[in-house]
Scaffold this motif. Structure first.
Motif, PDB file in Angstrom:
ATOM      1  N   ARG A  98     -11.014  43.717 -48.147  1.00  0.00           N
ATOM      2  CA  ARG A  98     -12.358  43.737 -47.549  1.00  0.00           C
ATOM      3  C   ARG A  98     -12.627  42.418 -46.865  1.00  0.00           C
ATOM      4  O   ARG A  98     -12.028  41.400 -47.195  1.00  0.00           O
ATOM      5  N   PHE A  99     -13.579  42.434 -45.937  1.00  0.00           N
ATOM      6  CA  PHE A  99     -14.021  41.230 -45.251  1.00  0.00           C
ATOM      7  C   PHE A  99     -15.541  41.266 -45.242  1.00  0.00           C
ATOM      8  O   PHE A  99     -16.132  42.180 -44.649  1.00  0.00           O
ATOM      9  N   LEU A 100     -16.178  40.316 -45.919  1.00  0.00           N
ATOM     10  CA  LEU A 100     -17.636  40.271 -46.021  1.00  0.00           C
ATOM     11  C   LEU A 100     -18.191  39.006 -45.389  1.00  0.00           C
ATOM     12  O   LEU A 100     -17.599  37.927 -45.501  1.00  0.00           O
ATOM     13  N   ASP A 101     -19.343  39.134 -44.753  1.00  0.00           N
ATOM     14  CA  ASP A 101     -20.062  38.007 -44.153  1.00  0.00           C
ATOM     15  C   ASP A 101     -20.965  37.393 -45.220  1.00  0.00           C
ATOM     16  O   ASP A 101     -21.797  38.090 -45.809  1.00  0.00           O
ATOM     17  N   LYS A 102     -20.811  36.091 -45.465  1.00  0.00           N
ATOM     18  CA  LYS A 102     -21.633  35.414 -46.478  1.00  0.00           C
ATOM     19  C   LYS A 102     -23.120  35.538 -46.180  1.00  0.00           C
ATOM     20  O   LYS A 102     -23.936  35.595 -47.099  1.00  0.00           O
ATOM     21  N   ASN A 103     -23.486  35.550 -44.909  1.00  0.00           N
ATOM     22  CA  ASN A 103     -24.901  35.575 -44.538  1.00  0.00           C
ATOM     23  C   ASN A 103     -25.559  36.930 -44.715  1.00  0.00           C
ATOM     24  O   ASN A 103     -26.727  36.997 -45.075  1.00  0.00           O
ATOM     25  N   THR A 104     -24.824  38.004 -44.473  1.00  0.00           N
ATOM     26  CA  THR A 104     -25.462  39.321 -44.485  1.00  0.00           C
ATOM     27  C   THR A 104     -24.949  40.263 -45.566  1.00  0.00           C
ATOM     28  O   THR A 104     -25.563  41.302 -45.807  1.00  0.00           O
ATOM     29  N   GLU A 105     -23.818  39.918 -46.206  1.00  0.00           N
ATOM     30  CA  GLU A 105     -23.220  40.841 -47.170  1.00  0.00           C
ATOM     31  C   GLU A 105     -22.974  40.206 -48.543  1.00  0.00           C
ATOM     32  O   GLU A 105     -22.179  40.706 -49.322  1.00  0.00           O
ATOM     33  N   PHE A 106     -23.687  39.116 -48.849  1.00  0.00           N
ATOM     34  CA  PHE A 106     -23.501  38.407 -50.120  1.00  0.00           C
ATOM     35  C   PHE A 106     -23.668  39.362 -51.306  1.00  0.00           C
ATOM     36  O   PHE A 106     -22.894  39.324 -52.258  1.00  0.00           O
ATOM     37  N   ASP A 107     -24.662  40.235 -51.214  1.00  0.00           N
ATOM     38  CA  ASP A 107     -24.963  41.146 -52.324  1.00  0.00           C
ATOM     39  C   ASP A 107     -23.894  42.224 -52.530  1.00  0.00           C
ATOM     40  O   ASP A 107     -23.891  42.912 -53.540  1.00  0.00           O
ATOM     41  N   GLN A 108     -22.960  42.360 -51.603  1.00  0.00           N
ATOM     42  CA  GLN A 108     -21.908  43.371 -51.724  1.00  0.00           C
ATOM     43  C   GLN A 108     -20.625  42.819 -52.355  1.00  0.00           C
ATOM     44  O   GLN A 108     -19.681  43.565 -52.596  1.00  0.00           O
ATOM     45  N   LEU A 109     -20.615  41.523 -52.635  1.00  0.00           N
ATOM     46  CA  LEU A 109     -19.381  40.887 -53.098  1.00  0.00           C
ATOM     47  C   LEU A 109     -18.884  41.447 -54.428  1.00  0.00           C
ATOM     48  O   LEU A 109     -17.705  41.764 -54.555  1.00  0.00           O
ATOM     49  N   THR A 110     -19.746  41.578 -55.394  1.00  0.00           N
ATOM     50  CA  THR A 110     -19.304  42.065 -56.711  1.00  0.00           C
ATOM     51  C   THR A 110     -18.671  43.439 -56.589  1.00  0.00           C
ATOM     52  O   THR A 110     -17.582  43.682 -57.124  1.00  0.00           O
ATOM     53  N   GLN A 111     -19.303  44.330 -55.868  1.00  0.00           N
ATOM     54  CA  GLN A 111     -18.766  45.678 -55.684  1.00  0.00           C
ATOM     55  C   GLN A 111     -17.423  45.633 -54.947  1.00  0.00           C
ATOM     56  O   GLN A 111     -16.486  46.345 -55.290  1.00  0.00           O
ATOM     57  N   ALA A 112     -17.313  44.783 -53.946  1.00  0.00           N
ATOM     58  CA  ALA A 112     -16.060  44.662 -53.191  1.00  0.00           C
ATOM     59  C   ALA A 112     -14.930  44.149 -54.080  1.00  0.00           C
ATOM     60  O   ALA A 112     -13.790  44.618 -53.980  1.00  0.00           O
ATOM     61  N   VAL A 113     -15.240  43.202 -54.958  1.00  0.00           N
ATOM     62  CA  VAL A 113     -14.234  42.655 -55.872  1.00  0.00           C
ATOM     63  C   VAL A 113     -13.765  43.732 -56.847  1.00  0.00           C
ATOM     64  O   VAL A 113     -12.569  43.890 -57.096  1.00  0.00           O
ATOM     65  N   VAL A 114     -14.698  44.504 -57.378  1.00  0.00           N
ATOM     66  CA  VAL A 114     -14.342  45.584 -58.310  1.00  0.00           C
ATOM     67  C   VAL A 114     -13.440  46.611 -57.621  1.00  0.00           C
ATOM     68  O   VAL A 114     -12.397  47.007 -58.162  1.00  0.00           O
ATOM     69  N   LYS A 115     -13.806  47.014 -56.423  1.00  0.00           N
ATOM     70  CA  LYS A 115     -12.984  47.994 -55.691  1.00  0.00           C
ATOM     71  C   LYS A 115     -11.613  47.444 -55.362  1.00  0.00           C
ATOM     72  O   LYS A 115     -10.612  48.134 -55.456  1.00  0.00           O
ATOM     73  N   ALA A 116     -11.553  46.173 -54.941  1.00  0.00           N
ATOM     74  CA  ALA A 116     -10.270  45.552 -54.622  1.00  0.00           C
ATOM     75  C   ALA A 116      -9.381  45.498 -55.863  1.00  0.00           C
ATOM     76  O   ALA A 116      -8.176  45.736 -55.787  1.00  0.00           O
ATOM     77  N   SER A 117      -9.972  45.216 -57.006  1.00  0.00           N
ATOM     78  CA  SER A 117      -9.231  45.158 -58.253  1.00  0.00           C
ATOM     79  C   SER A 117      -8.641  46.528 -58.594  1.00  0.00           C
ATOM     80  O   SER A 117      -7.496  46.635 -59.031  1.00  0.00           O
ATOM     81  N   GLN A 118      -9.408  47.572 -58.374  1.00  0.00           N
ATOM     82  CA  GLN A 118      -8.934  48.928 -58.643  1.00  0.00           C
ATOM     83  C   GLN A 118      -7.747  49.276 -57.752  1.00  0.00           C
ATOM     84  O   GLN A 118      -6.791  49.885 -58.191  1.00  0.00           O
ATOM     85  N   HIS A 119      -7.810  48.860 -56.485  1.00  0.00           N
ATOM     86  CA  HIS A 119      -6.707  49.130 -55.570  1.00  0.00           C
ATOM     87  C   HIS A 119      -5.460  48.343 -55.971  1.00  0.00           C
ATOM     88  O   HIS A 119      -4.347  48.823 -55.833  1.00  0.00           O
ATOM     89  N   ALA A 120      -5.672  47.132 -56.459  1.00  0.00           N
ATOM     90  CA  ALA A 120      -4.544  46.268 -56.828  1.00  0.00           C
ATOM     91  C   ALA A 120      -3.784  46.821 -58.018  1.00  0.00           C
ATOM     92  O   ALA A 120      -2.574  46.624 -58.132  1.00  0.00           O
TER      93      ALA A 120
END
Length: 122
Positions: A98-120
């Motif tokens: 995933r690629f997230l923008d710190k300014n507009t997508e900060f609140d999506q980081l936790t969910q993105a990390v969880v999903k990335a972990s599942q894929h890994a």
């Protein structure tokens, strides 16, 4: 879930660590330089790396390429202020989840990390 933070800003690393800690994520290391990140990631073997595009003395792309070659199962979530289309295309093309923008997508980081972990782990 084990996460490594690679960002040149100690303030951002602290803020991200606090946010992820609240979600039962184990922060296994942090670094601000490309070589420190590569060494720390390969030593800690996290499930996910939260990586900025700009690091002290280099870029996140150096880290992504080196780690993907040495440990391809580690997932990457890019978290940056440099979020233009060229950056997104380059990092996603190199294998980031995933690629997230710190300014507009900060609140999506936790969910993105969880999903990335599942894929890994698949």
């Amino acid at each position: 879930m084990r996460v490594f933070l690679a960002d040149d800003s100690a303030l951002i690393r602290e803020r991200v660590a606090a946010m992820l800690d609240a979600s039962a994520v184990n922060i296994v290391g942090q670094a601000e330089t490309p070589q420190g990140s590569i060494d720390g990631i390969l030593s800690a073997q996290p499930d996910v790396v939260v990586l900025d595009t700009q690091l002290q003395g280099g870029t996140g792309l150096q880290v992504l390429r080196a780690v993907r070659q040495a440990a391809p199962r580690i997932a990457f979530v890019i978290f940056s202020n440099n979020s233009g289309p060229a950056y997104r295309k380059r990092y996603l093309g190199e294998g980031a989840e995933r690629f997230l923008d710190k300014n507009t997508e900060f609140d999506q980081l936790t969910q993105a990390v969880v999903k990335a972990s599942q894929h890994a782990t698949q």
